[in-house]
Write a protein that holds these residues in place. Sequence first.
Motif, PDB file in Angstrom:
ATOM      1  N   ARG A  99      -4.340  -1.934  -7.680  1.00 22.75           N
ATOM      2  CA  ARG A  99      -4.794  -0.968  -6.681  1.00 22.75           C
ATOM      3  C   ARG A  99      -4.752   0.458  -7.237  1.00 22.75           C
ATOM      4  N   VAL A 138       0.801  -1.221   0.000  1.00 22.63           N
ATOM      5  CA  VAL A 138       0.000   0.000   0.000  1.00 22.63           C
ATOM      6  C   VAL A 138       0.838   1.278   0.000  1.00 22.63           C
ATOM      7  N   VAL A 159      -7.713   1.094  -9.639  1.00 23.96           N
ATOM      8  CA  VAL A 159      -8.964   1.343  -8.917  1.00 23.96           C
ATOM      9  C   VAL A 159      -8.986   2.781  -8.401  1.00 23.96           C
ATOM     10  N   ARG A 160      -7.881   3.238  -7.849  1.00 22.96           N
ATOM     11  CA  ARG A 160      -7.829   4.574  -7.259  1.00 22.96           C
ATOM     12  C   ARG A 160      -8.030   5.683  -8.288  1.00 22.96           C
ATOM     13  N   GLU A 203      -0.230  -6.409  -8.130  1.00 21.05           N
ATOM     14  CA  GLU A 203      -1.098  -5.909  -7.067  1.00 21.05           C
ATOM     15  C   GLU A 203      -1.020  -4.386  -6.983  1.00 21.05           C
ATOM     16  N   LYS A 222      -4.533   3.156   5.551  1.00 20.89           N
ATOM     17  CA  LYS A 222      -4.410   1.743   5.195  1.00 20.89           C
ATOM     18  C   LYS A 222      -2.974   1.336   4.860  1.00 20.89           C
ATOM     19  N   SER A 223      -2.088   2.315   4.730  1.00 11.95           N
ATOM     20  CA  SER A 223      -0.717   1.997   4.334  1.00 11.95           C
ATOM     21  C   SER A 223       0.030   1.204   5.405  1.00 11.95           C
ATOM     22  N   VAL A 274       1.751   1.994  -3.453  1.00 14.42           N
ATOM     23  CA  VAL A 274       0.602   2.474  -4.226  1.00 14.42           C
ATOM     24  C   VAL A 274       0.372   3.955  -3.934  1.00 14.42           C
TER      25      VAL A 274
END
Length: 324
Positions: A106, A70, A109-110, A102, A181-182, A73
């Motif tokens: 992600r 994350v 989606v963002r 992955e 969430k990271s 990301v």
Amino acid sequence: MAEVLVYVDHVDGAVRKPTLELLTLARRIGEPVAVALGNGAEATAAVLAEHGAVKVLAADAAEFADYLVVPKVDALQAAYDAVSAGGSPVAVLVPSSAEGKEIAARLAVRIGSGIITDAVDIEAGDEGPVATQAVFAASYTTKSRVSKGTPVITVKPNAAPVEAAPAAGTVETLAVSFGEKSTGTKVVSRTPRESTGRPELTEAAIVVSGGRGVNGAENFHVIEELADSLGAAVGASRAAVDAGWYPHSNQVGQTGKSVSPQLYIASGISGAIQHRAGMQTSKTIVAINKDAEAPIFDLVDYGVVGDLFAVVPQLTEEVKARKG
């Protein structure tokens, strides 16, 4: 010319080969802007500039090493936002590793974009980049493009040549804000993988694989000796791995790793669809099998019908003699 974001896969500043291949592809569709994260990020600049990066966005923070996926990301999204301030990038290219896919998913989606995974080629198109994929166990080749947002594309290793193309490679510090969430998944320990001295399986130009016909872990030295004579990586079929003859990390196939080397040598492998799915895009395929009806022979460029324990050692000695 519009910019193309390229996610850099490196280890403490040592850039891995798939990233250099991405830079080759990125130059076909725009100006490569590399995104390097973690320890040694700025040290990647010289190599990236040598291979076409006009700019290197670098960021280092403990989060990249201490937490999974994350934070990277977050950083790639920050790079996307920074580049988008001057107009959306043509595409975001990411190496097609497990982690890379992955990260790419992600990010897509963002930013509300489409994604294409496991591309084996990219070319410029009138309506955006066009990616080539090998699909349905590599039985078909398709050409696709993303119809919404900035294309996020993961590219398989060995999809393009590594080509020098010196560029500015200006280093800029990337400001990253990490979300809640990271820090959701923390890395609590690391164990270095024991080095064999052989190339990484997915990146190797030559792969020598053994299957059920090797008939035991004690016989895999025959495969290893041929691989070492060629400077190749060692692979194994699912049957060999399931039997405990070779580590799962070396499995080639649908439930293992996908490889696309210049040369793939399959010894004692029947050629079940599960295995073919992981190596069918290899440039040249050679099979050694004593069963003349083995399905692998439908796929190969060159086939040898014979006992691998007679053929492979002779091949190894011939390679050594020519190199010596």
